[in-house]
Structure formats: C-alpha cells, structure tokens
Design an enzyme around this catalytic site. Structure first.
Site, short mmCIF file in Angstrom:
data_model
loop_
_atom_site.label_atom_id
_atom_site.label_comp_id
_atom_site.label_asym_id
_atom_site.label_seq_id
_atom_site.Cartn_x
_atom_site.Cartn_y
_atom_site.Cartn_z
N HIS A 305 0.85 -1.19 0.00
CA HIS A 305 0.00 0.00 0.00
C HIS A 305 0.89 1.23 0.00
O HIS A 305 1.95 1.23 0.62
CB HIS A 305 -0.89 0.01 1.25
CG HIS A 305 -2.05 0.93 1.14
ND1 HIS A 305 -1.94 2.26 1.45
CD2 HIS A 305 -3.32 0.73 0.73
CE1 HIS A 305 -3.12 2.83 1.25
NE2 HIS A 305 -3.97 1.93 0.81
N ASP A 362 -7.99 -5.38 0.25
CA ASP A 362 -8.48 -6.21 -0.85
C ASP A 362 -8.10 -7.67 -0.74
O ASP A 362 -8.60 -8.50 -1.49
CB ASP A 362 -7.95 -5.68 -2.18
CG ASP A 362 -8.55 -4.33 -2.51
OD1 ASP A 362 -9.74 -4.16 -2.24
OD2 ASP A 362 -7.82 -3.46 -3.02
N1 ACO Z 1 4.12 -7.59 -4.73
C1 ACO Z 1 5.46 -7.58 -4.92
N2 ACO Z 1 6.24 -6.48 -4.76
C2 ACO Z 1 5.63 -5.35 -4.42
C3 ACO Z 1 4.24 -5.28 -4.20
C4 ACO Z 1 3.48 -6.44 -4.37
N3 ACO Z 1 2.16 -6.43 -4.18
N4 ACO Z 1 3.88 -3.99 -3.86
C5 ACO Z 1 5.04 -3.31 -3.87
N5 ACO Z 1 6.09 -4.10 -4.19
C6 ACO Z 1 7.51 -3.71 -4.25
C7 ACO Z 1 7.80 -2.92 -5.50
O1 ACO Z 1 8.25 -3.73 -6.55
C8 ACO Z 1 8.86 -1.95 -5.03
O2 ACO Z 1 10.08 -2.64 -5.01
P1 ACO Z 1 11.46 -1.81 -5.32
O3 ACO Z 1 11.56 -0.77 -4.24
O4 ACO Z 1 12.51 -2.87 -5.26
O5 ACO Z 1 11.29 -1.22 -6.69
C9 ACO Z 1 8.49 -1.66 -3.57
O6 ACO Z 1 7.74 -2.83 -3.15
C10 ACO Z 1 7.65 -0.42 -3.39
O7 ACO Z 1 6.53 -0.50 -4.25
P2 ACO Z 1 5.95 0.71 -5.09
O8 ACO Z 1 5.21 0.17 -6.28
O9 ACO Z 1 7.01 1.73 -5.33
O10 ACO Z 1 4.93 1.31 -4.03
P3 ACO Z 1 3.71 2.22 -4.34
O11 ACO Z 1 3.42 2.92 -3.08
O12 ACO Z 1 3.95 3.05 -5.56
O13 ACO Z 1 2.56 1.17 -4.72
C11 ACO Z 1 0.72 -0.28 -4.60
C12 ACO Z 1 1.56 0.78 -3.87
C13 ACO Z 1 0.29 0.24 -5.99
C14 ACO Z 1 -0.57 -0.54 -3.80
C15 ACO Z 1 1.54 -1.59 -4.75
O14 ACO Z 1 1.90 -2.06 -3.47
C16 ACO Z 1 0.80 -2.66 -5.54
O15 ACO Z 1 0.83 -2.65 -6.78
N6 ACO Z 1 0.12 -3.63 -4.83
C17 ACO Z 1 -0.67 -4.62 -5.50
C18 ACO Z 1 -2.01 -4.02 -5.93
C19 ACO Z 1 -2.95 -3.79 -4.77
O16 ACO Z 1 -3.14 -4.64 -3.91
N7 ACO Z 1 -3.58 -2.60 -4.76
C20 ACO Z 1 -4.60 -2.25 -3.76
C21 ACO Z 1 -4.16 -1.09 -2.94
S1 ACO Z 1 -5.34 -0.78 -1.69
C22 ACO Z 1 -6.59 0.01 -2.49
O17 ACO Z 1 -6.47 0.66 -3.48
C23 ACO Z 1 -7.88 -0.13 -1.89
#
Ligand code: ACO
Length: 427
Positions: A305, A362
């Site tokens: 998140h 979720d």
């Molecule tokens: N699985 C694997 N790796 C992940 C995940 C994941 N679900 N989420 C983040 N990471 C990793 C990224 O690859 C990144 O790694 P790095 O630093 O080596 O590049 C690091 O963790 C940080 O992730 P970001 O994408 O930079 O974080 P951001 O805050 O931009 O993204 C997000 C947050 C979009 C929710 C992301 O965690 C994601 O895509 N999760 C899966 C989708 C999801 O569950 N979304 C629902 C959110 S809650 C809602 O909207 C109600």
C-alpha cells in the site's frame, strides 16, 4: 510566528511557513514558492505532497491507524452501520437517534432511478464489465437530475450527495442483473440500505427474497471498511474533476473510472483471480518467487500500500468477517486457507518484511464477496458503491473551502525545445 523552513534558491534565502494539522506530519506551505523562486517542486505520484486540507479521515500508515472524523475504523466496523458512518463522514459528528432515522429515511426515498435509465443499460453489451456500466450510468445521472447541479448552492450539493449515495446500490445491482439477463429489481423501502442492495442483486420477481441477517451485517461492514480513505487516487480524481466546477455526478463518474484500475479498487478482483491461479498452498513458493523477481510483472495482489507500511487495519476486520460469513452460510472456501498461508509465508519473507508489504483491504474481501455470491467482476463495483460516500463528503468539503482553487499541477518539461515546422515533403 510559527515554524519556518528556509530554502536557499540561487543564493537568496526564502522562508516557508510550516502548517500543523491536529495530528500527523507538519506540512511546508510552498504556495509562494514559484512566485518567489521561479521554481516548481517535483513529486510524481504525490508521495510527499499534501494536496488539500481535510478534516475527514486520518491515516497513520506506519502504525496501521485509520480514523474517520477521529473514530478508529475498528470501532466503527464493530459498532456502527454504513448509514451511520456515512452521516458521520458527511456531517462531522455521529448522529443522534432522530438524526440517523431522518438520514436513513432521506436516503431510502432517493433509491429509485429515473425509469428512462433502464434504456441506458440496454445500450450495453450483456458482457460489459459492471464498472463500465457504472462509469456510464453515474455520469448519465447529470442528464436526469438538473435540479441539483448548482454546485454553489449548499442545498443542491446536499440533494445530489444524497441521490448519489442512495442510487448507487440500485445502479450496481442493475449492472449485475443486466449481465445475468434477469429483470431489474426495484428498491424496497422496508429494507435497510444494505438489505435492499442484497435483494436488488439476488432477488427475482418470481419469489420472496429473505435477507440473511449475518450476510447483511457482513456486507454493511464491508461498506464501512471502504467508505473513505483520505486522498487516494480516486478521491483525488473526484476532487480534481470537481475543482473545475464540474457537476457532482460527472465527478463521481471520474472517481469510478480511476478506482477501476488494478493498482487501486480493481485489486480485489485481481487478488481473488490470483488466489484462484495459485490454487493450493503448495504452489505459493513459486508465486512468491515470481512476485520478488524484478523481471516478472507479477505482483502479489492485495499486498502493499502507498500509505500503510504496517498491517492495513481494514484487512484485520476483513479476515474476521470471512469466518463470520462462512459460519452464517455454512460454506467454506479452500482459497481462504491458501490466502492465510500466503500471508504467513510472505510476512516471514525478507523481501516483504524489508519493503513493509502487508495485506491490504483487498486481500480477503474477494473471498467474502465470492461466498456471498458476487462474481469477481462485481467486486470493484461494490467498492465504488461504498466509496461514493467518501467521494461526495470530500467533494463537499472541497467546494465549501473558501481557499479552493482549480487543481492544476505543473511539470518538468523534457521534450524538444522550440523548433520550426518542416513541410511533409522535406522530412
Ligand atoms: N508484490 C510484490 N512487490 C511489491 C508489491 C506487491 N504487491 N507492492 C510493492 N512491491 C515492491 C515494488 O516492486 C517496489 O520494489 P522496489 O523498491 O525494489 O522497486 C516496492 O515494493 C515499493 O513498491 P511501489 O510500487 O514503489 O509502491 P507504491 O506505493 O507506488 O505502490 C501499490 C503501492 C500500488 C498498492 C503496490 O503495493 C501494488 O501494486 N500492490 C498490489 C495491488 C494492490 O493490492 N492494490 C490495492 C491497494 S489498496 C486500495 O487501493 C484499496
């Protein structure tokens, strides 16, 4: 004078005031930055930017805290109803019994849709995604309710807010009915907001529909858990759309479009699809490795998140609700075991620990919604239904703010500098 932050730009020092909220990080007021220095700030994804002042919802992502008007989400989920939480978000205080009864009555009296809208549905293909229908139908409401679109009139804003909250279950249920080829079910004013939604979704004219109290309670709680979440992508979209003076129905349609994406509201659908793909717990290690592989686009859906760097407090309530729904319906789902095991394995894996990736709202919601009988394509539509109250509360707060301006970010331009047009024959 309060705290100031000094910035040295081109050898000249400028002071910027530090604003304090009631709780949470201070913010640096840079509104004069461009006028004084000729420079913008650069913050793609707004990771360090407060876009507005708000008194609705507070999140401490490090501690896993979520408060609506100061009340913890766990207490609201346990003791409140979605209607009461909606009143709280819209008005700032919990209602008295009379205030709640009046509010519920008002919402109940707005649940019907203009009959002409049925034709609108018929224009869609039967296999249209419910979110496509929601975007279209909610946007179309502005063509039907002209009498409440003067956004400078607080009474108009109130009526259109009530209409949106009231009609969203009817719209979402009709999207479902259309996809399965069953007749639309009209609202029944004897039922609660949530009971009515369940009947409009699963009832058929041929027989009486009995609302199962435990399912009604679980569904209502899911709505509470999704009601608002500070300045997330869809809420910011609603605010940005509304900042131009667009009518509320159009603004909420914009919010629905943003929510649809798999990184936001679409993650509940994606999370359940992922659990189905993983199937049994023995396959989990393979998918964990894929999620960690930078060259593989696979991510653990329902994990991670932007704000929570701790367990999402909504996920805790969701996990508990899964068991309640299973007990009430006397069903079980092997995917729940897969989900629990996946969570356990991920939370003990250094990759997820170091990046502070925890289950979000979720992760478990799809298992509950699927047990209740919703197809995966409806999951995000349910999220939109519940989030509508947050969107309209945030929209109202923005329009009522005397300091409100049209949202207009700037950019770091990296394209070509000015050059002369070359006629096509000379290229
Ligand atoms: N699985 C694997 N790796 C992940 C995940 C994941 N679900 N989420 C983040 N990471 C990793 C990224 O690859 C990144 O790694 P790095 O630093 O080596 O590049 C690091 O963790 C940080 O992730 P970001 O994408 O930079 O974080 P951001 O805050 O931009 O993204 C997000 C947050 C979009 C929710 C992301 O965690 C994601 O895509 N999760 C899966 C989708 C999801 O569950 N979304 C629902 C959110 S809650 C809602 O909207 C109600």
């Amino acid at each position: 004078m309060g705290d100031q932050v000094k910035l040295n730009a081109g050898g000249t020092e400028f002071d910027y005031p530090v604003l304090k909220g009631s709780v949470g990080p201070d913010v640096i007021d840079i509104r004069k930055l461009y006028a004084q220095t000729g420079k913008f700030t650069y913050d793609p994804g707004f990771t360090s930017t407060a876009s507005c002042e708000s008194a609705l919802t507070y999140i401490d992502g490090d501690e896993g805290v979520l408060l609506h008007r100061g009340y913890p989400i766990g207490q609201l989920a346990e003791n409140s109803s979605f209607m009461e939480t909606s009143y709280l978000l819209l008005n700032g205080e919990l209602p008295s019994a009379d205030e709640l009864a009046t509010f519920e009555n008002t919402i109940t009296r707005h649940t019907m849709l203009h009959e002409q809208l049925a034709n609108f549905y018929r224009g869609f293909r039967r296999d249209a995604h419910p979110m496509a229908i929601m975007c279209g139908v909610v946007g179309a409401l502005s063509a039907f309710y002209h009498d409440s679109t003067d956004i400078s009139d607080p009474e108009h804003r109130k009526i259109s807010s009530h209409r949106l909250i009231a009609k969203m279950p009817t719209i979402a249920a009709a999207a479902y009915k259309y996809s399965v080829g069953q007749p639309f079910v009209y609202p029944d004013n004897k039922l609660s907001y949530t009971g009515n939604f369940l009947r409009m979704t699963f009832g058929v004219p041929a027989e009486e529909y009995e609302v199962v109290p435990a399912v009604e309670k679980a569904m209502d709680r899911i709505f509470i858990l999704h009601a608002d979440h500070e300045q997330n992508a869809s809420t910011s979209t609603v605010r940005l759309a509304g900042s131009s003076g667009a009518n509320p129905f159009a603004c909420i349609a914009a919010g629905i479009a943003c929510l649809w994406g798999p990184a936001h509201g679409g993650a509940n659908e994606a999370a359940l699809n992922m659990l189905k793909e993983i199937g049994t717990p023995d396959k989990i290690p393979h998918y964990i490795e894929r999620a960690k592989d930078k060259n593989d686009p696979f991510r653990l859906m329902g994990f991670g998140h932007r704000v929570y760097k701790n367990y999402d407090p909504r996920a805790t309530v969701m996990q508990k609700t899964v068991r309640e729904v299973f007990d009430a319906l006397k069903v079980t789902d092997p995917l729940f075991e897969t989900a629990l095991r996946l969570e356990e394995i991920a939370l003990n894996d250094p990759y997820f620990v170091e990046k502070k990736l925890f289950p979000n709202v979720d992760f478990y919601s799809g298992i509950i919604l699927s047990a209740i009988g919703f197809p995966t394509t409806m999951f995000t539509a349910l999220f939109a239904l519940a989030r509508t109250v947050g969107w309209v509360a945030q929209w109202n707060e923005m329009i009522s703010d005397p300091g409100q301006k049209i949202g207009r970010p700037r950019q770091l331009y990296t394209g070509p500098t000015q050059r002369d047009f070359v006629p096509i024959g000379q290229r």
